[in-house]
Design a protein around this motif. Structure first.
Motif, PDB file in Angstrom:
ATOM      1  N   GLU A  10     -18.727 -26.913  28.234  1.00 24.36           N
ATOM      2  CA  GLU A  10     -17.573 -26.354  27.735  1.00 24.36           C
ATOM      3  C   GLU A  10     -17.755 -24.934  27.202  1.00 24.36           C
ATOM      4  O   GLU A  10     -16.868 -24.011  27.012  1.00 24.36           O
ATOM      5  CB  GLU A  10     -16.850 -27.325  26.877  1.00 24.36           C
ATOM      6  N   HIS A 103      -9.210 -24.603  31.168  1.00 28.29           N
ATOM      7  CA  HIS A 103      -8.621 -24.638  30.023  1.00 28.29           C
ATOM      8  C   HIS A 103      -7.339 -23.382  29.959  1.00 28.29           C
ATOM      9  O   HIS A 103      -7.657 -22.137  30.163  1.00 28.29           O
ATOM     10  CB  HIS A 103      -9.349 -24.275  28.754  1.00 28.29           C
ATOM     11  N   ASN A 119      -5.870 -28.939  29.737  1.00 27.68           N
ATOM     12  CA  ASN A 119      -7.185 -28.914  30.362  1.00 27.68           C
ATOM     13  C   ASN A 119      -6.639 -29.652  31.739  1.00 27.68           C
ATOM     14  O   ASN A 119      -6.238 -30.728  31.792  1.00 27.68           O
ATOM     15  CB  ASN A 119      -7.933 -29.582  29.573  1.00 27.68           C
TER      16      ASN A 119
END
Length: 156
Positions: A10, A103, A119
């Motif tokens: 991420e 995202h 998301n």
């Protein structure tokens, strides 16, 4: 206060892409606020602009590859209203050779926080609807998003 721990993947997001969307009366409910399923349409349009419609069409026609939503988590923090021009902010990372995680945020003009966040996990599939690795040329195309600076698309 709840603290979210991010995985190393991420932390490796692409550049942020900006996609403006004009909110029309038809997008809203009786009170002039955007009907929530429309947010998913706006996110889809923004992802398509990141990849490119011609790229998506070529992948389908020449390689039989496309994308499907595997998972979607969306939070509505604030209303979006008729006549707003919102900014859809999009970034993504590669979860695996089969999956990307996107995202996305919707920002109203002059806002201090996003109105909507999501998301969305996308998987690559073939025409037989089987999970398939992304092709090398698609990976190369999307990987450019990690080296380029701030991206904007302007359909308006």
């Amino acid at each position: 206060m709840h603290k979210t721990v991010q995985s190393p993947k991420e932390l490796n997001y692409s550049s942020t892409f900006h996609f403006p969307v004009q909110i029309y009366y038809e997008d809203t409910d009786f009170s002039g606020v955007v009907y929530h399923p429309n947010f998913l349409k706006y996110f889809e349009r923004a992802r398509e602009h990141v990849i490119g419609a011609k790229t998506l069409a070529r992948l389908w026609d020449e390689q039989g590859l496309g994308f499907a939503v595997y998972r979607s988590d969306m939070l509505c923090h604030d209303g979006v209203e008729f006549a707003d021009i919102i900014d859809i902010r999009t970034r993504f990372y590669f979860e695996s050779k089969y999956r990307t995680v996107w995202h996305q945020e919707i920002w109203r003009p002059n806002a201090k926080k996003p109105a909507v966040t999501a998301n969305i996990e996308m998987v690559c599939m073939n025409k037989a609807r089987q999970l398939t690795p992304m092709s090398a040329d698609l990976l190369a195309h999307l990987s450019q998003s990690f080296t380029e600076s701030h991206q904007s698309v302007s359909p308006l």
